[in-house]
Scaffold this motif. Structure first.
Motif, PDB file in Angstrom:
ATOM      1  N   ILE A 521       6.591  13.683 -12.869  1.00 24.03           N
ATOM      2  CA  ILE A 521       5.970  12.907 -13.945  1.00 24.03           C
ATOM      3  C   ILE A 521       7.016  12.446 -14.953  1.00 24.03           C
ATOM      4  O   ILE A 521       7.020  11.280 -15.383  1.00 24.03           O
ATOM      5  CB  ILE A 521       4.871  13.737 -14.636  1.00 24.03           C
ATOM      6  N   LEU A 522       7.925  13.334 -15.321  1.00 24.62           N
ATOM      7  CA  LEU A 522       8.973  12.967 -16.280  1.00 24.62           C
ATOM      8  C   LEU A 522       9.862  11.854 -15.727  1.00 24.62           C
ATOM      9  O   LEU A 522      10.246  10.938 -16.453  1.00 24.62           O
ATOM     10  CB  LEU A 522       9.821  14.190 -16.620  1.00 24.62           C
ATOM     11  N   ALA A 523      10.192  11.956 -14.449  1.00 25.09           N
ATOM     12  CA  ALA A 523      11.022  10.910 -13.840  1.00 25.09           C
ATOM     13  C   ALA A 523      10.299   9.567 -13.860  1.00 25.09           C
ATOM     14  O   ALA A 523      10.903   8.522 -14.138  1.00 25.09           O
ATOM     15  CB  ALA A 523      11.375  11.306 -12.408  1.00 25.09           C
ATOM     16  N   SER A 524       8.984   9.581 -13.588  1.00 28.93           N
ATOM     17  CA  SER A 524       8.203   8.335 -13.627  1.00 28.93           C
ATOM     18  C   SER A 524       8.142   7.772 -15.043  1.00 28.93           C
ATOM     19  O   SER A 524       8.304   6.551 -15.245  1.00 28.93           O
ATOM     20  CB  SER A 524       6.794   8.597 -13.102  1.00 28.93           C
ATOM     21  N   MET A 528       9.423   4.163 -16.952  1.00 30.19           N
ATOM     22  CA  MET A 528       8.540   3.308 -17.749  1.00 30.19           C
ATOM     23  C   MET A 528       9.081   3.082 -19.164  1.00 30.19           C
ATOM     24  O   MET A 528       8.977   1.971 -19.704  1.00 30.19           O
ATOM     25  CB  MET A 528       7.146   3.946 -17.847  1.00 30.19           C
ATOM     26  N   PHE A 529       9.665   4.110 -19.754  1.00 31.60           N
ATOM     27  CA  PHE A 529       9.988   4.071 -21.180  1.00 31.60           C
ATOM     28  C   PHE A 529      11.415   3.603 -21.491  1.00 31.60           C
ATOM     29  O   PHE A 529      11.661   3.133 -22.603  1.00 31.60           O
ATOM     30  CB  PHE A 529       9.795   5.452 -21.805  1.00 31.60           C
ATOM     31  N   ARG A 530      12.319   3.724 -20.567  1.00 32.35           N
ATOM     32  CA  ARG A 530      13.715   3.443 -20.896  1.00 32.35           C
ATOM     33  C   ARG A 530      13.918   1.950 -21.131  1.00 32.35           C
ATOM     34  O   ARG A 530      13.267   1.104 -20.495  1.00 32.35           O
ATOM     35  CB  ARG A 530      14.645   3.925 -19.789  1.00 32.35           C
ATOM     36  N   ASP A 531      14.819   1.638 -22.035  1.00 35.45           N
ATOM     37  CA  ASP A 531      15.196   0.251 -22.266  1.00 35.45           C
ATOM     38  C   ASP A 531      16.163  -0.205 -21.187  1.00 35.45           C
ATOM     39  O   ASP A 531      16.821   0.607 -20.526  1.00 35.45           O
ATOM     40  CB  ASP A 531      15.850   0.109 -23.645  1.00 35.45           C
ATOM     41  N   GLU A 532      16.289  -1.513 -21.032  1.00 33.15           N
ATOM     42  CA  GLU A 532      17.188  -2.061 -20.030  1.00 33.15           C
ATOM     43  C   GLU A 532      18.625  -1.615 -20.327  1.00 33.15           C
ATOM     44  O   GLU A 532      19.109  -1.718 -21.445  1.00 33.15           O
ATOM     45  CB  GLU A 532      17.101  -3.589 -20.039  1.00 33.15           C
ATOM     46  N   TYR A 581       6.256   5.351 -27.351  1.00 33.99           N
ATOM     47  CA  TYR A 581       6.034   5.458 -25.907  1.00 33.99           C
ATOM     48  C   TYR A 581       4.569   5.202 -25.571  1.00 33.99           C
ATOM     49  O   TYR A 581       4.250   4.593 -24.538  1.00 33.99           O
ATOM     50  CB  TYR A 581       6.447   6.841 -25.403  1.00 33.99           C
ATOM     51  N   GLY A 582       3.673   5.662 -26.439  1.00 35.22           N
ATOM     52  CA  GLY A 582       2.256   5.397 -26.235  1.00 35.22           C
ATOM     53  C   GLY A 582       1.958   3.911 -26.241  1.00 35.22           C
ATOM     54  O   GLY A 582       1.140   3.422 -25.468  1.00 35.22           O
ATOM     55  N   GLU A 583       2.653   3.190 -27.117  1.00 40.46           N
ATOM     56  CA  GLU A 583       2.463   1.740 -27.174  1.00 40.46           C
ATOM     57  C   GLU A 583       2.976   1.073 -25.894  1.00 40.46           C
ATOM     58  O   GLU A 583       2.381   0.109 -25.402  1.00 40.46           O
ATOM     59  CB  GLU A 583       3.182   1.184 -28.404  1.00 40.46           C
ATOM     60  N   ILE A 584       4.102   1.592 -25.371  1.00 40.71           N
ATOM     61  CA  ILE A 584       4.638   1.019 -24.128  1.00 40.71           C
ATOM     62  C   ILE A 584       3.646   1.187 -22.977  1.00 40.71           C
ATOM     63  O   ILE A 584       3.547   0.321 -22.089  1.00 40.71           O
ATOM     64  CB  ILE A 584       5.981   1.699 -23.781  1.00 40.71           C
ATOM     65  N   LEU A 585       2.866   2.260 -23.018  1.00 46.42           N
ATOM     66  CA  LEU A 585       1.924   2.525 -21.927  1.00 46.42           C
ATOM     67  C   LEU A 585       0.767   1.543 -21.884  1.00 46.42           C
ATOM     68  O   LEU A 585      -0.018   1.555 -20.925  1.00 46.42           O
ATOM     69  CB  LEU A 585       1.376   3.952 -22.036  1.00 46.42           C
ATOM     70  N   ASP A 623      10.212  -2.634 -11.954  1.00 46.81           N
ATOM     71  CA  ASP A 623       9.924  -1.367 -12.627  1.00 46.81           C
ATOM     72  C   ASP A 623       8.752  -0.648 -11.955  1.00 46.81           C
ATOM     73  O   ASP A 623       8.778   0.567 -11.740  1.00 46.81           O
ATOM     74  CB  ASP A 623       9.600  -1.604 -14.097  1.00 46.81           C
ATOM     75  N   LEU A 624       7.719  -1.426 -11.666  1.00 45.69           N
ATOM     76  CA  LEU A 624       6.544  -0.859 -11.014  1.00 45.69           C
ATOM     77  C   LEU A 624       6.901  -0.338  -9.614  1.00 45.69           C
ATOM     78  O   LEU A 624       6.446   0.734  -9.198  1.00 45.69           O
ATOM     79  CB  LEU A 624       5.446  -1.919 -10.928  1.00 45.69           C
ATOM     80  N   LYS A 625       7.726  -1.087  -8.908  1.00 46.13           N
ATOM     81  CA  LYS A 625       8.131  -0.692  -7.561  1.00 46.13           C
ATOM     82  C   LYS A 625       8.889   0.631  -7.578  1.00 46.13           C
ATOM     83  O   LYS A 625       8.655   1.522  -6.752  1.00 46.13           O
ATOM     84  CB  LYS A 625       8.995  -1.794  -6.938  1.00 46.13           C
ATOM     85  N   ASP A 626       9.785   0.782  -8.541  1.00 42.35           N
ATOM     86  CA  ASP A 626      10.559   2.019  -8.652  1.00 42.35           C
ATOM     87  C   ASP A 626       9.650   3.217  -8.919  1.00 42.35           C
ATOM     88  O   ASP A 626       9.796   4.278  -8.312  1.00 42.35           O
ATOM     89  CB  ASP A 626      11.595   1.900  -9.770  1.00 42.35           C
TER      90      ASP A 626
END
Length: 813
Positions: A521-524, A528-532, A581-585, A623-626
């Motif tokens: 879960i943390l890896a996923s 999702m959360f990391r910047d480019e 992070y909640g907003e990114i979700l 991102d989704l594919k990863d």
């Protein structure tokens, strides 16, 4: 017209008496024993390894007692029926739906065996002791005393031979040649084959009868059941003509492993090489005499330089020093290459090639026997330990000329069979219990056949019992034919596919997440959360996220948490970073493109034994594919945990995507380490070794936890970096550079299993080619045939392409 001679009894020319348990007793009272050995595979060995091995063989010869005789019998045959039978047994209980796959494979192997296309090298080392000399003390002593004396002396004679035999066996074992005792039935089989080749092929091997039973035939009578006709230029046994080539001239100089070249000729033959340890004191006396003569020639030449005598004197003095120091022994050696064929023209071609091969060994020369063929024949049978034309040489030179070399033949269980480059069958057991793990790595450039190779491997692996579960994470539908032919499920994933995979799913009977699940879960979330350009999330925030994950499971009761649940928890968190992070979700939840795939209850099931999850449709959403590929890995691990008796294999195309961040790398490497305990393995496919092996910590973690490495043809790569990454020696690197592909015929791969290496040929049978192909033109042909036969299933359509449209209609669905 050939001249024919006939002998009334071939046995009169052979010193065979009988077996004493597994020892041979010869007519002169000497004893002999045989050892089956696995030859050393030097196909990718360094010069240091080869030199060290040959030095150990020299040490073996130097340690042997005077008067002992040794024979190395190298047998290259086409008989691989035992291996094929064992392979067939592995698939004996396969489901009836897969029986056409098994039958096509077994028939393909048997046809190649019958055509003589396979080669099976076997090496047997025979040791023969000194003759037993029994003298009677007095003519007037009673017979009872004489019989007892003979029995006692024979027992002592036998014990003495067994000590020498065990010494040789222990030495070979120390060299890694895995010697095993040749029992009397096996020895009888070798002798019978030598004297009755055609009869063995047509009638089979008769059972060795007990010599102690009443009216039992002798060992010679049981071994000689064919006539031998002596022609002026050859021997004839049945319809086979035999020719014999003896080593006539030794090479100008010998080098380590030069005899290996004689083991790679493209036909079937035998090599009999016999060595006798001479009485060293007598040999030294002869050399001392020669030295004195050479010295007199040098000393007697006043003001004249006799270069030839000086050179001879120097060589003799050097040899004497080696003999005195124990570094060398003088021995005699003879080498015979035995050839046969039903056509004399073909036999002559073989003779010509053998003579050419001998000449490449630093100008060694062979003698093709004609009138003396029979004498050579009766000196070269397995266990004779005799030579017809022997040469005197040093033990180090003899070790260079002894064919102790063969091939690594793979695992014990022949779950999958492929020939090596020289068409010697090779067995692979992807889940061999003796291996430390079962993970794999497949590296090859575009068009090198990565998917084809894996499908060929899985096609054989899949038809065993219990039936394994195989999951492909595909990128381009390369496994589509394979999945459909095996009755599997092909899941084409896109944002509109109505597929959902919940990151928070737990295993069976779990109420709280395991360490591995939290890592997943943390890896996923990190993806999702990391910047480019950001490698990983800050440590503090990752720790807070981990706490949130555990809290989420305790809060949500009666159902599995979802990303929406996590979003609400993060938005209400007191730490601003987690609120962000909640907003990114928002873009990963609800009815968004990403939310459809990840925010909800999972609906992917592994109901079939083979499942392919096609992720090409997510190329526009990297991102989704990863994230999705990472979740699939965890999903397979959970499924494997439910049924530990069933082997699971996860095959990931574009595997470099799994190593993008520190957390994803940490999770995948953790999977590599622990998958074995779930009876599971992961195979990663990549085009370039730099995709993730260029990261030192990844390479350091992957290599110790990867057993199966398949390297396919490489093009336009940094060979220096490639060699450094894998720590290849020059021989290994050159082997990889030499890999070939011939479309529709074969492709070569460099296979590594722990510390062992092999170059294999992927040669598909007619049906498996069409099952495993991902070529565009092949797919078009399959599509046309499907339109022509709309009522047939995929496998039966492929059978019609492979075997013709007249293929039996009873297979129609």
């Amino acid at each position: 017209m050939s001249t024919v001679k006939k002998f009334t009894n071939l046995g009169d020319h052979l010193p065979i008496w009988h077996f004493d348990e597994n020892l041979m007793v010869y007519n002169d009272g000497s004893l002999g024993g045989g050892l089956k050995i696995n030859g050393l595979d030097i196909s990718t060995a360094t010069h240091e390894v080869v030199n060290q091995f040959c030095q150990q063989i020299t040490n073996l010869l130097n340690s042997m007692e005077e008067g002992l005789r040794l024979q190395l019998f190298y047998r290259l045959s086409s008989n691989v029926s035992d291996l094929i039978e064992s392979h067939a047994k592995e698939m004996l209980e396969t489901d009836e739906a897969y029986r056409p796959l098994v039958d096509a494979r077994i028939n393909f192997l048997k046809k190649n065996e019958e055509a003589g296309n396979f080669y099976s090298p076997e090496i047997v080392l025979f040791l023969r002791g000194r003759p037993q000399n029994i003298k009677r003390d007095s003519l007037f002593k009673p017979n009872e005393h004489f019989s007892q004396m003979i029995e006692d002396e024979y027992g002592e004679h036998r014990d003495q031979f067994l000590r020498a035999f065990e010494q040789v066996k222990d030495h070979l074992d120390g060299l890694g040649l895995v010697p095993s005792l040749l029992d009397k039935d096996e020895w009888h089989g070798l002798i019978f084959e030598y004297f009755n080749l055609e009869r063995l092929e047509k009638v089979g091997l008769p059972k060795l009868r007990d010599a102690n039973s009443d009216l039992a035939p002798s060992l010679l009578e049981q071994s000689l059941l064919s006539d031998v006709i002596i022609h002026s230029d050859c021997l004839q046994v049945g319809s086979y003509y035999f020719r014999f080539i003896n080593l006539g001239l030794l090479p100008d100089r010998t080098v380590a492993s030069m005899a290996d070249e004689l083991t790679k000729m493209p036909f079937h033959y035998w090599i009999s090489q016999s060595v006798e340890i001479k009485a060293q004191a007598q040999e030294k006396d002869k050399l001392q005499l020669q030295r004195r003569l050479a010295y007199s020639m040098v000393a007697g030449s006043k003001n004249v330089s006799d270069l030839e005598s000086e050179s001879k004197l120097s060589n003799l003095e050097g040899l004497l020093q080696e003999l005195i120091g124990g570094n060398e022994k003088i021995l005699t050696m003879g080498m015979t290459i035995i050839l046969w064929d039903k056509e004399k023209k073909n036999l002559q071609r073989k003779i010509d090639q053998v003579l050419r091969e001998l000449k490449t060994l630093n100008q060694a020369e062979g003698i093709c026997e004609t009138i003396t063929s029979f004498e050579t024949f009766i000196h070269s049978w397995p266990g004779s330990c005799e030579a017809f034309r022997s040469k005197k040489l040093k033990s180090s030179n003899a070790s260079h000329l002894m064919p102790f070399f063969s091939y690594w033949r793979g695992n014990t269980r022949p779950v999958c069979i492929f020939p090596n480059r020289d068409f010697v069958p090779f067995a692979i057991d992807p889940f061999a219990p003796e291996l430390p793990n079962w993970n794999g790595l497949v590296i090859g450039g575009s068009g090198a056949g990565k998917s084809f190779t894996l499908c060929q491997l899985m096609l054989q692996f899949f038809t065993q019992k219990p039936t394994p579960k195989i999951v492909f994470v595909d990128n381009g539908k390369s496994s589509e034919n394979f999945v459909a032919s095996c009755g599997g499920e092909f899941i084409d994933v896109s944002i509109d596919s109505n597929v959902c995979l919940n990151p928070f799913d737990l295993g069976a009977n779990e109420t709280k997440p395991s360490t591995l699940k939290v890592k997943s879960i943390l890896a996923s979330l990190e993806l999702m959360f990391r910047d480019e350009g950001q490698e990983s999330l800050p440590k503090r925030e990752k720790a807070l996220l981990e706490a949130c994950i555990y809290e989420l499971y305790s809060k949500v009761k009666g159902k599995t948490p979802t990303l929406s649940d996590l979003k609400q928890q993060l938005l209400s968190h007191q730490v601003d970073a987690l609120k962000q992070y909640g907003e990114i979700l928002f873009s990963w939840t609800g009815e968004t493109a990403y939310g459809k795939l990840l925010d909800g209850q999972s609906n992917i099931k592994l109901n079939k034994n083979i499942t392919a999850i096609e992720v090409k449709g997510l190329d526009d959403f990297p991102d989704l594919k990863d994230v999705f590929m990472l979740l699939i890995t965890n999903f397979v691990q959970r499924e494997a945990e439910k049924d530990l008796a069933c082997p699971y294999i996860l095959i990931c195309d574009e595997a470099h995507r799994l190593f993008k961040t520190a957390s994803t790398r940490d999770y995948i490497l953790y999977c590599y380490r622990v998958f074995r305990k779930y009876n599971c393995s992961i195979f990663c496919i990549t085009q370039n070794h730099k995709d993730f092996l260029s990261i030192p910590e990844v390479a350091d973690a992957i290599f110790p936890n990867t057993t199966h490495v398949f390297i396919l043809r490489q093009r336009k790569i940094d060979w220096s970096d490639f060699q450094k990454t894998f720590d290849f020696n020059e021989a290994e690197l050159n082997a990889i550079k030499s890999l070939r592909i011939v479309k529709r015929e074969f492709s070569e791969i460099f296979y590594m299993q722990d510390e062992k290496r092999a170059i294999l040929k992927i040669i598909p049978d007619e049906l498996s080619y069409w099952i495993c192909t991902s070529d565009g033109s092949d797919k078009a042909k399959i599509h046309e045939m499907e339109k022509k036969y709309p009522d047939l299933g995929k496998l039966h359509v492929l059978q019609k392409i492979a075997f013709g449209e007249d293929y039996p209609s009873e297979y129609q669905e």
